[in-house]
Each structure stands twice: as C-alpha cells, then as structure tokens.
Design a protein around this motif. Sequence first.
Motif, PDB file in Angstrom:
ATOM      1  N   ARG A   1      -6.426  16.352   7.547  1.00 26.61           N
ATOM      2  CA  ARG A   1      -6.152  14.966   7.182  1.00 26.61           C
ATOM      3  C   ARG A   1      -6.600  14.071   8.346  1.00 26.61           C
ATOM      4  N   PRO A   2      -6.848  12.793   8.066  1.00 24.75           N
ATOM      5  CA  PRO A   2      -7.322  11.897   9.137  1.00 24.75           C
ATOM      6  C   PRO A   2      -6.434  11.893  10.380  1.00 24.75           C
ATOM      7  N   PHE A   3      -5.112  11.862  10.181  1.00 25.83           N
ATOM      8  CA  PHE A   3      -4.210  11.810  11.343  1.00 25.83           C
ATOM      9  C   PHE A   3      -4.225  13.104  12.141  1.00 25.83           C
ATOM     10  N   GLN A   4      -4.654  14.204  11.528  1.00 26.19           N
ATOM     11  CA  GLN A   4      -4.726  15.472  12.246  1.00 26.19           C
ATOM     12  C   GLN A   4      -5.871  15.492  13.243  1.00 26.19           C
ATOM     13  N   ILE A   5      -6.851  14.631  13.027  1.00 26.03           N
ATOM     14  CA  ILE A   5      -7.976  14.553  13.971  1.00 26.03           C
ATOM     15  C   ILE A   5      -7.990  13.194  14.679  1.00 26.03           C
ATOM     16  N   ASP A   6      -6.801  12.589  14.751  1.00 22.94           N
ATOM     17  CA  ASP A   6      -6.582  11.333  15.480  1.00 22.94           C
ATOM     18  C   ASP A   6      -7.456  10.182  14.999  1.00 22.94           C
ATOM     19  N   LEU A   7      -7.546  10.053  13.680  1.00 27.72           N
ATOM     20  CA  LEU A   7      -8.288   8.930  13.097  1.00 27.72           C
ATOM     21  C   LEU A   7      -7.329   7.953  12.438  1.00 27.72           C
TER      22      LEU A   7
ATOM     23  N   ALA B   1       0.830  -1.209   0.000  1.00 24.63           N
ATOM     24  CA  ALA B   1       0.000   0.000   0.000  1.00 24.63           C
ATOM     25  C   ALA B   1       0.862   1.256   0.000  1.00 24.63           C
ATOM     26  N   ILE B   2       1.957   1.235   0.749  1.00 21.33           N
ATOM     27  CA  ILE B   2       2.854   2.391   0.779  1.00 21.33           C
ATOM     28  C   ILE B   2       3.455   2.617  -0.606  1.00 21.33           C
TER      29      ILE B   2
ATOM     30  N   LEU C   1       0.579   5.374   7.938  1.00 27.22           N
ATOM     31  CA  LEU C   1       1.714   4.536   7.564  1.00 27.22           C
ATOM     32  C   LEU C   1       2.847   5.301   6.897  1.00 27.22           C
ATOM     33  N   ILE C   2       2.597   6.516   6.446  1.00 29.35           N
ATOM     34  CA  ILE C   2       3.635   7.311   5.787  1.00 29.35           C
ATOM     35  C   ILE C   2       3.681   8.692   6.411  1.00 29.35           C
ATOM     36  N   GLY C   3       4.836   9.318   6.285  1.00 30.51           N
ATOM     37  CA  GLY C   3       4.966  10.683   6.769  1.00 30.51           C
ATOM     38  C   GLY C   3       4.266  11.645   5.820  1.00 30.51           C
ATOM     39  N   HIS C   4       3.622  12.629   6.374  1.00 33.98           N
ATOM     40  CA  HIS C   4       2.935  13.617   5.541  1.00 33.98           C
ATOM     41  C   HIS C   4       2.757  14.885   6.333  1.00 33.98           C
ATOM     42  N   GLY C   5       2.858  16.009   5.655  1.00 29.46           N
ATOM     43  CA  GLY C   5       2.652  17.303   6.288  1.00 29.46           C
ATOM     44  C   GLY C   5       1.178  17.543   6.604  1.00 29.46           C
ATOM     45  N   SER C   6       0.925  18.658   7.221  1.00 31.48           N
ATOM     46  CA  SER C   6      -0.440  18.982   7.649  1.00 31.48           C
ATOM     47  C   SER C   6      -1.170  19.873   6.652  1.00 31.48           C
ATOM     48  N   THR C   7      -0.885  19.702   5.380  1.00 37.11           N
ATOM     49  CA  THR C   7      -1.609  20.452   4.357  1.00 37.11           C
ATOM     50  C   THR C   7      -3.039  19.937   4.275  1.00 37.11           C
ATOM     51  N   SER C   8      -3.856  20.640   3.528  1.00 36.75           N
ATOM     52  CA  SER C   8      -5.244  20.231   3.367  1.00 36.75           C
ATOM     53  C   SER C   8      -5.332  18.869   2.685  1.00 36.75           C
TER      54      SER C   8
ATOM     55  N   PHE D   1      -5.848   3.995   2.589  1.00 34.24           N
ATOM     56  CA  PHE D   1      -5.324   2.887   3.383  1.00 34.24           C
ATOM     57  C   PHE D   1      -4.159   3.331   4.265  1.00 34.24           C
ATOM     58  N   VAL D   2      -3.242   4.155   3.714  1.00 34.51           N
ATOM     59  CA  VAL D   2      -2.076   4.582   4.494  1.00 34.51           C
ATOM     60  C   VAL D   2      -2.399   5.732   5.453  1.00 34.51           C
ATOM     61  N   GLY D   3      -3.626   6.232   5.411  1.00 35.75           N
ATOM     62  CA  GLY D   3      -4.090   7.167   6.434  1.00 35.75           C
ATOM     63  C   GLY D   3      -3.881   8.640   6.173  1.00 35.75           C
ATOM     64  N   VAL D   4      -3.688   9.020   4.903  1.00 31.65           N
ATOM     65  CA  VAL D   4      -3.448  10.448   4.639  1.00 31.65           C
ATOM     66  C   VAL D   4      -4.591  11.137   3.896  1.00 31.65           C
TER      67      VAL D   4
END
Length: 186
Positions: free
Chosen positions: A83-89, A28-29, A93-100, A142-145
């Motif tokens: 993004r999903p990880f910004q609201i703890d969802l 998936a990555i 699996l990958i690094g990503h900035g906090s852009t829209s 799948f990778v959560g971004v």
Amino acid sequence: MIFKDLNISLFNSINSFAKEHTLLDKAAIFLAEDLNTVLISFLVFLLVVQWKTYHLLFAKTLVIVLFSLLLSDIIEFFYHHPRPFQIDLGHKLIGHGSTSSFPSQHTITVVIIGFSYWMAGFKKIGLMGLLCAVIVGLSRIFVGVHFPFDVIGSFVIGFMLVVSVNYALKELAIRIRRIKPVQLID
C-alpha cells in the motif's frame, strides 16, 4: 517501470490534496469507508420492498461479491503489492492493515453491484452503482490506502466476474433445458 512511475504519479496527484481541508478529508473518509454500506443498505431496502423483482439478482450479486473476496485472497497469496503508506508515500487518513493493496475490495464490491444491476436491465441502479464505484475508488486513493491501478484493476476484475457468472448461468440454463426427463417408474 513506466507503469510504476505512472501509478505513483497519479496517486500523488490525487492524494496531494489530503490534509489541506478538514471538511474535504472528512468527506473523503466517509466516501472511502461508508459509501458502499449506504449503497448496499439501499439495495437491501429495495429487496425488502420489492422482493419478487430483486431477490434473484441480489442473491447472484452477493455470490459474485463473495467470490471476489476469495479471488482477492488468491491474488494476494501470489502477488502482494504494498500500500502507499507502506512505502512512505502520501498522506494516510484512515487506519488500515498491511494487506495487499491490489485489488481494492471496497471498489470491486461496488463495481460488481453496479455491473450486475446494469446488465440485468436495471440501468439507473447500475449506473448509480458504477458512479459510486468511481467515487469509492477515488476516495480510497485520496485517503492514502490504494494506488490508482488498484482501483482500475478492481473495475476490470469486477466486470470480468459479472460477465463470466452471467455467461455461466446462461449456459447452465441452456443445458438444463436440454435435459429430458427420465421416467423412473413404469
């Protein structure tokens, strides 16, 4: 609120498989980060091998993709969607900035490629591009971004951009053909 709940529910149903199988995570990555590069590399190879066939279409597609980057920045300026990880969802699996998160630029790029080639009559390449777009979009979830609606929105925006540019170029060609040459010297 129903769309937000549906978006989160669909995200959770896709992302919930993350971190269960290492091999699936690695696949998936790769698909989320590198499948678009593989497709673009294939198109560059076709461009080199058959320049006369693909050069104009490749250039037009590249311009649409560049325009989509500008449009994504404009959308983010007026509408920032976390993004999903910004609201703890979910699982990231990958690094990503906090852009829209809206729209998914990875997905929109491949969507534009798929629709451009398909509408230009290269059906097999276009369908391959659209299949890659679905795979990239699902893997980005799948990778959560990204959320599912980010990916769906990318399909809609990509399709509209390709149709709009094709229409504008067709109209421009019609108007250019109507121009009568002017004799400057007697």
